[in-house]
Design a protein around this motif. Structure first.
Motif, PDB file in Angstrom:
ATOM      1  N   LEU A  79      -8.570   9.038 -14.371  1.00 50.66           N
ATOM      2  CA  LEU A  79      -9.819   8.429 -13.916  1.00 50.66           C
ATOM      3  C   LEU A  79     -10.452   7.628 -15.046  1.00 50.66           C
ATOM      4  N   LEU A  80     -10.451   8.206 -16.253  1.00 46.64           N
ATOM      5  CA  LEU A  80     -10.974   7.494 -17.420  1.00 46.64           C
ATOM      6  C   LEU A  80     -10.185   6.205 -17.661  1.00 46.64           C
ATOM      7  N   TYR A  81      -8.866   6.299 -17.528  1.00 46.38           N
ATOM      8  CA  TYR A  81      -8.012   5.123 -17.709  1.00 46.38           C
ATOM      9  C   TYR A  81      -8.357   4.048 -16.682  1.00 46.38           C
ATOM     10  N   PHE A  82      -8.532   4.478 -15.435  1.00 40.76           N
ATOM     11  CA  PHE A  82      -8.841   3.514 -14.369  1.00 40.76           C
ATOM     12  C   PHE A  82     -10.186   2.843 -14.633  1.00 40.76           C
ATOM     13  N   ILE A  83     -11.183   3.626 -15.049  1.00 37.28           N
ATOM     14  CA  ILE A  83     -12.504   3.052 -15.347  1.00 37.28           C
ATOM     15  C   ILE A  83     -12.398   2.031 -16.472  1.00 37.28           C
ATOM     16  N   MET A  84     -11.599   2.356 -17.494  1.00 38.44           N
ATOM     17  CA  MET A  84     -11.391   1.410 -18.601  1.00 38.44           C
ATOM     18  C   MET A  84     -10.717   0.135 -18.110  1.00 38.44           C
ATOM     19  N   SER A  85      -9.756   0.295 -17.175  1.00 35.96           N
ATOM     20  CA  SER A  85      -9.010  -0.875 -16.705  1.00 35.96           C
ATOM     21  C   SER A  85      -9.875  -1.832 -15.884  1.00 35.96           C
TER      22      SER A  85
END
Length: 472
Positions: A79-85
């Motif tokens: 989820l953190l990765y997706f938010i960063m992306s």
């Protein structure tokens, strides 16, 4: 091509197919080590559950929090990765797949090392925290390595390559119950040692992960990253087959982990087999070994190889090797039963006509039947029915993953992070099954919980995986 950036396409066009295949053979072998390691580590949870349940006197649902901590990390980190992306741009496409893999290995090594102070402090909460950090590293590995494998070669054989690497993942899950069962349960004075018996195994894993990180650093792997402007957006979510694939990964991992986590307790039931933990660990290896064998079958069957007769000969050869190994290590009866289950697996594979989505649907339907037998039969029939599920689980994760990221183009890494986030199913379904088993006092009937997961996988295979134009 699924999983391909503009940079990848240009690189592929610059060489012939044979040259590309030759160039990528070495990198594929190197990356395959990662799949073995995270399979080994993940399956050790099935040994940790009964061990820490014993050490800390836990109820089954509490012990299943091991899977919640482990697979919960998949959700939060992805989820953190997706938010960063969608705010800063895709991190993996910025730093490259190779560097992403190294970062994941180092984080996972730190999590393994934290098992030592967790045992010293005799803290179940500390163990859960260490597992969360360990799984965070494996999450980064999954986000980087799965699409990396699909990129390293021709697009038409992407499913075959991912099945092959996942077969090595299953080799890790096969040997983990045997090695982990001996080191954690079977070691001398393991019971009196309490939680201390996990110290050395996990310190060894930490050292191994760091060694692999160094090897990856110095290895000549293609450093694939984007040369284009990376625009922050959530474009991957416009693809219907990806969104349904996210739910499918949730269902698959939740169902698979719930079954695997429950098997040792299941095999200990007097009406099933009445085994002790060490004996049950050996049969747990049959379950995960079935996934390995089935993935080798899938790698051959779903490959771009045109000669079907040659495919059959390779599969028959694999089956013969498995038969010889089991008959020599275990017994002829167990070897014959395994050979019969392999034959059933091959028949269903043939019915799938080597078409990935059709084969996925048929395999899921077979698992539904096997879970019904597991829930309502007794003795060796129920035991071998649940073991057989491993064979049919085999192609599911790589096939779902490949189908879900198909034709995503520049959104492939983002789609991969969303799929890895869905691995949180392994954190939610096992405690649910454990809670139902505790509430009803009937472990067998609790297997109806993962059965619902496989019903959805059937739907995705036969219908939900069809690629449609992305929503505007």
């Amino acid at each position: 091509m699924a999983g391909t950036t503009h940079t990848d396409v240009n690189a592929a066009k610059a060489a012939s197919g044979n040259a590309v295949t030759k160039k990528y053979t070495g990198p594929l072998i190197t990356v395959t080590m990662l799949f073995f390691m995270w399979g080994f580590i993940t399956c050790l949870n099935d040994i940790l559950i009964p061990k820490l349940q014993q050490v800390f006197t836990l109820e089954l649902w509490q012990a299943m929090l091991i899977q919640t901590a482990f697979f919960g990390a998949y959700f939060f980190i992805s989820l953190l990765y997706f938010i960063m992306s969608i705010t800063k741009g895709d991190p993996i496409r910025k730093i490259g797949y190779k560097n992403g893999i190294i970062v994941g290995l180092v984080i996972a090594a730190v999590g393994c090392a934290l098992f030592y102070p967790a045992a010293d402090l005799h803290s179940y909460g500390f163990f859960l925290g260490a597992l969360f950090i360990l799984a965070s590293g494996i999450t980064v590995l999954q986000i980087a390595a799965n699409p990396y494998v699909t990129i390293l070669g021709p697009p038409e054989s992407a499913a075959s390559r991912l099945n092959m690497t996942q077969a090595l993942n299953s080799l890790g899950t096969t040997v983990a119950p045997i090695i982990g069962g001996y080191l954690i349960f079977g070691a001398v004075n393991a019971e009196s040692a309490g939680a201390d018996s996990v110290k050395l195994p996990y310190l060894g894993l930490a050292a191994t992960l760091l060694a692999i990180a160094v090897l990856i650093k110095i290895a000549k792997l293609p450093s694939i990253q984007s040369e284009d402007d990376i625009t922050p957006d959530a474009g991957a979510l416009r693809y219907r087959h990806l969104v349904l694939g996210i739910v499918c990964i949730f269902a698959y991992v939740g169902g698979e982990v719930a079954i695997g986590s429950t098997l040792i307790n299941f095999f200990r039931l007097p009406e099933i087999a009445g085994l002790d933990e060490t004996q049950a660990g050996h049969f747990l290896a049959f379950y995960w070994g079935g996934a390995m064998v089935g993935r080798f079958f899938g790698a051959v069957a779903l490959s771009s190889m045109k000669n079907s007769t040659f495919k059959y000969l390779i599969i028959a050869g694999i089956a013969a090797v498995v038969f010889v190994i089991i008959s020599s290590v275990y017994s002829m009866d167990e070897a014959l039963i395994t050979l019969g289950l392999i034959a059933l697996n091959f028949v269903v594979l043939m019915l799938g006509r080597f078409i990935p989505n059709r084969t996925l649907g048929l395999f899921a339907g077979t698992v539904v039947v096997l879970l019904l037998i597991t829930s309502f039969a007794t003795g060796s029939v129920a035991m071998w029915a649940v073991i057989a599920i491993g064979l049919f689980n085999s192609i599911m994760f790589p096939t779902i993953f490949t189908l879900a990221i198909k034709d995503l183009g520049v959104h492939t890494s983002q789609g991969s992070s969303l799929l890895v986030m869905a691995i949180v199913g392994g954190a939610i379904i096992p405690p649910l099954q454990g809670a139902i088993a505790d509430a009803t006092g009937n472990l067998q009937l609790s297997f109806l919980v993962p059965m619902v997961c496989y019903l959805y996988i059937m739907y995705y295979g036969f219908s939900g995986s069809k690629v449609k134009e992305p929503a505007a």
